[in-house]
Design a protein around this motif. Sequence first.
Motif, PDB file in Angstrom:
ATOM      1  N   ALA A  97       7.665  -1.590 -11.530  1.00  0.00           N
ATOM      2  CA  ALA A  97       8.933  -1.558 -10.800  1.00  0.00           C
ATOM      3  C   ALA A  97       8.935  -0.403  -9.812  1.00  0.00           C
ATOM      4  N   SER A  98       9.274  -0.704  -8.563  1.00  0.00           N
ATOM      5  CA  SER A  98       9.332   0.315  -7.517  1.00  0.00           C
ATOM      6  C   SER A  98      10.421  -0.083  -6.536  1.00  0.00           C
ATOM      7  N   ASN A  99      11.231   0.879  -6.137  1.00  0.00           N
ATOM      8  CA  ASN A  99      12.367   0.558  -5.289  1.00  0.00           C
ATOM      9  C   ASN A  99      12.094   0.690  -3.799  1.00  0.00           C
ATOM     10  N   SER A 100      10.876   1.038  -3.431  1.00  0.00           N
ATOM     11  CA  SER A 100      10.547   1.127  -2.012  1.00  0.00           C
ATOM     12  C   SER A 100       9.046   1.008  -1.822  1.00  0.00           C
ATOM     13  N   LEU A 101       8.654   0.554  -0.639  1.00  0.00           N
ATOM     14  CA  LEU A 101       7.240   0.467  -0.313  1.00  0.00           C
ATOM     15  C   LEU A 101       6.617   1.853  -0.257  1.00  0.00           C
ATOM     16  N   ALA A 102       7.390   2.832   0.203  1.00  0.00           N
ATOM     17  CA  ALA A 102       6.882   4.202   0.261  1.00  0.00           C
ATOM     18  C   ALA A 102       6.544   4.713  -1.136  1.00  0.00           C
ATOM     19  N   ASP A 103       7.390   4.377  -2.119  1.00  0.00           N
ATOM     20  CA  ASP A 103       7.118   4.801  -3.491  1.00  0.00           C
ATOM     21  C   ASP A 103       5.894   4.085  -4.043  1.00  0.00           C
ATOM     22  N   ALA A 104       5.734   2.804  -3.713  1.00  0.00           N
ATOM     23  CA  ALA A 104       4.550   2.063  -4.162  1.00  0.00           C
ATOM     24  C   ALA A 104       3.282   2.700  -3.599  1.00  0.00           C
ATOM     25  N   ALA A 105       3.316   3.080  -2.321  1.00  0.00           N
ATOM     26  CA  ALA A 105       2.165   3.740  -1.711  1.00  0.00           C
ATOM     27  C   ALA A 105       1.898   5.085  -2.377  1.00  0.00           C
ATOM     28  N   ALA A 106       2.975   5.809  -2.703  1.00  0.00           N
ATOM     29  CA  ALA A 106       2.816   7.095  -3.387  1.00  0.00           C
ATOM     30  C   ALA A 106       2.197   6.907  -4.764  1.00  0.00           C
ATOM     31  N   SER A 107       2.545   5.823  -5.435  1.00  0.00           N
ATOM     32  CA  SER A 107       1.964   5.532  -6.748  1.00  0.00           C
ATOM     33  C   SER A 107       0.468   5.268  -6.625  1.00  0.00           C
ATOM     34  N   PHE A 108       0.074   4.533  -5.591  1.00  0.00           N
ATOM     35  CA  PHE A 108      -1.349   4.281  -5.361  1.00  0.00           C
ATOM     36  C   PHE A 108      -2.070   5.584  -5.065  1.00  0.00           C
ATOM     37  N   ASN A 109      -1.455   6.437  -4.265  1.00  0.00           N
ATOM     38  CA  ASN A 109      -2.062   7.734  -3.955  1.00  0.00           C
ATOM     39  C   ASN A 109      -2.206   8.595  -5.200  1.00  0.00           C
ATOM     40  N   SER A 110      -1.200   8.541  -6.066  1.00  0.00           N
ATOM     41  CA  SER A 110      -1.267   9.293  -7.308  1.00  0.00           C
ATOM     42  C   SER A 110      -2.416   8.797  -8.183  1.00  0.00           C
ATOM     43  N   LEU A 111      -2.610   7.491  -8.195  1.00  0.00           N
ATOM     44  CA  LEU A 111      -3.701   6.905  -8.963  1.00  0.00           C
ATOM     45  C   LEU A 111      -5.065   7.338  -8.456  1.00  0.00           C
ATOM     46  N   THR A 112      -5.224   7.350  -7.145  1.00  0.00           N
ATOM     47  CA  THR A 112      -6.550   7.442  -6.552  1.00  0.00           C
ATOM     48  C   THR A 112      -6.848   8.750  -5.820  1.00  0.00           C
ATOM     49  N   GLY A 113      -5.807   9.466  -5.437  1.00  0.00           N
ATOM     50  CA  GLY A 113      -6.024  10.620  -4.583  1.00  0.00           C
ATOM     51  C   GLY A 113      -6.137  10.256  -3.122  1.00  0.00           C
ATOM     52  N   ALA A 114      -5.849   8.983  -2.786  1.00  0.00           N
ATOM     53  CA  ALA A 114      -5.879   8.533  -1.387  1.00  0.00           C
ATOM     54  C   ALA A 114      -4.657   9.080  -0.653  1.00  0.00           C
ATOM     55  N   ALA A 115      -4.532   8.734   0.617  1.00  0.00           N
ATOM     56  CA  ALA A 115      -3.410   9.226   1.425  1.00  0.00           C
ATOM     57  C   ALA A 115      -2.846   8.109   2.290  1.00  0.00           C
ATOM     58  N   ILE A 116      -2.656   6.910   1.676  1.00  0.00           N
ATOM     59  CA  ILE A 116      -2.098   5.807   2.449  1.00  0.00           C
ATOM     60  C   ILE A 116      -0.589   6.008   2.618  1.00  0.00           C
ATOM     61  N   THR A 117       0.004   5.259   3.528  1.00  0.00           N
ATOM     62  CA  THR A 117       1.445   5.286   3.748  1.00  0.00           C
ATOM     63  C   THR A 117       1.978   3.861   3.653  1.00  0.00           C
ATOM     64  N   VAL A 130     -15.371   5.051 -11.830  1.00  0.00           N
ATOM     65  CA  VAL A 130     -14.186   4.274 -12.185  1.00  0.00           C
ATOM     66  C   VAL A 130     -14.341   2.804 -11.814  1.00  0.00           C
ATOM     67  N   GLY A 131     -14.550   2.532 -10.545  1.00  0.00           N
ATOM     68  CA  GLY A 131     -14.600   1.164 -10.027  1.00  0.00           C
ATOM     69  C   GLY A 131     -13.888   1.121  -8.694  1.00  0.00           C
ATOM     70  N   THR A 132     -13.161   0.029  -8.426  1.00  0.00           N
ATOM     71  CA  THR A 132     -12.441  -0.102  -7.171  1.00  0.00           C
ATOM     72  C   THR A 132     -10.978  -0.470  -7.411  1.00  0.00           C
ATOM     73  N   LEU A 133     -10.121   0.063  -6.549  1.00  0.00           N
ATOM     74  CA  LEU A 133      -8.708  -0.282  -6.515  1.00  0.00           C
ATOM     75  C   LEU A 133      -8.382  -0.619  -5.067  1.00  0.00           C
ATOM     76  N   THR A 134      -7.912  -1.855  -4.831  1.00  0.00           N
ATOM     77  CA  THR A 134      -7.686  -2.325  -3.467  1.00  0.00           C
ATOM     78  C   THR A 134      -6.213  -2.591  -3.231  1.00  0.00           C
ATOM     79  N   TRP A 135      -5.637  -1.853  -2.294  1.00  0.00           N
ATOM     80  CA  TRP A 135      -4.226  -1.947  -1.918  1.00  0.00           C
ATOM     81  C   TRP A 135      -4.044  -3.028  -0.859  1.00  0.00           C
ATOM     82  N   HIS A 136      -2.989  -3.824  -1.034  1.00  0.00           N
ATOM     83  CA  HIS A 136      -2.618  -4.814  -0.016  1.00  0.00           C
ATOM     84  C   HIS A 136      -1.101  -4.857   0.105  1.00  0.00           C
ATOM     85  N   LYS A 137      -0.596  -4.514   1.269  1.00  0.00           N
ATOM     86  CA  LYS A 137       0.850  -4.585   1.496  1.00  0.00           C
ATOM     87  C   LYS A 137       1.259  -6.041   1.593  1.00  0.00           C
ATOM     88  N   ASP A 138       2.293  -6.417   0.828  1.00  0.00           N
ATOM     89  CA  ASP A 138       2.712  -7.812   0.766  1.00  0.00           C
ATOM     90  C   ASP A 138       3.973  -8.033   1.584  1.00  0.00           C
TER      91      ASP A 138
END
Length: 481
Positions: A97-117, A130-138
């Motif tokens: 559950a996430s109330n904004s796309l910005a928060d979802a991106a922040a969650s991915f960054n927290s997981l991976t150390g990436a810096a997506i927006t 670890v493996g791979t984690l692939t982000w896709h904005k829906d």
Amino acid sequence: MKKYYQFPLMALLVAGLGMCVTSCKDDDDDNKSEEQQQTDQQAAEQAEKISEDSRIFYNVMSQLTSIEEAGDNYLTQTFEPTIGVEAEGQPQTRIVASNSLADAAASFNSLTGAAITEETADFTWKNDAVGTLTWHKDGSSCLATVDVNIKQMPHLSQLKYMTHEQIGDNGSYVSCYYRFGDVIKRYRKEDGAWEYWVCVRPAFDPEGKDDCHWITVSPVPASNYEVYEKASNNIYYAVPTKLGLNKKHMQNLAEMLFAMNFSEEWLTNTTSYSKENMFGSPSGLPIYNDFHQSKIKYNNRYFFQNVQNYWVKNNIYQKVFGVDNNYFKNNLKKGGLHLLAEGYSWIWTFSNKLSLYQYTYTNGEKEKSNMHIMTYEKRTEDVIKNNIEINVKKLTLDKPYLQSKAFFGDDDYRFIIRVATGEDLGIGENNSKPEYDRQQALAGTGKTNGIEEVYRYYKHVVQKVSLMEEPEITDKILVNP
């Protein structure tokens, strides 16, 4: 239900790790041949890479599942996911559950150390450990998806970040068993110790949250420290390890402590600087990462003041942090809240320098108020040359913090933090991990079962009769300090 599987050990972590070997590096390079020096350098680099890969693995996995039972043989273990909730009819998919796309991106960054927006359409993060984690904005049926390919987590293929409305908001709310600041005491079977855990992000129906998140700063078990007792300065070292990392809930802890200690200022800041955009998504000053300003009535200043008053009156600060509330009154706006996460870096076969990973949360202005300045530092000191002792085995429930001006540069306290979900903490029969129910006590609650309630809002402040009703709106102080 979560299960752990173990396969026969391979020779995974070579002696180059330097975890249990002889002594620190002496200044004898001049007496070695050039070939030997190159061999030592290669061994040091290999050991450092293995150590770094291990740290990254635990950082990622600690946000997807419990790493309580993970060991040095993590490459041959498999884990069941506990992040979010399982999607109906899709056992390989977990809904977060996430109330904004910005928060979802922040969650991915927290997981991976990436810096997506939130502007990032597609991004793949890859790590050999670890493996791979692939982000896709829906943007249609969900905010975003993350395709997961981790060998040690075969039953997780995808994360779906979804708003309350996308999940299915029926327009009516219920109450959940735990609230911000609730405290439990949990028995640790491996060494017979007790730990205090604090709820820093409850399952909260008005915000679409189905899982709850907890932190502890109680002394770590043996599985969370490494011992080095053959240092050339004859100092015994015990350093934290395999702690994992969850910056979202470290931030939630910092904000919650500020809201408790400065409830009026916290509310003024959220009223002034927290917003919602035209689509109803939170923006501006974050409220517990992605809560809505329009729903702050459920967690208002009176609520947090009641939590604060109960904590002070019943000595909860001392039980959880080993300090009274005056420490936070005096330090949150000055030195800040210092948290040690992840673990350590020290290949002591080749180096005398120890590194610890420090995250400091301080209070700023406007959209950085309410403790929303985070400063990261990989703090490194030559502990052998300077005779600096770091020994987490000495920590107790009365003093669960590290304090070392020689290492950290000041006398502030450093709290070693671990984060878990409600599902992680539940204690089932025969070491099983029962499913979490947001309207029930954690499995194992009861004086003979391993979990005791120390403080719960719906028990000690408001006697909630029915959790099928929406959360109350607190409009006065109910607990005298």
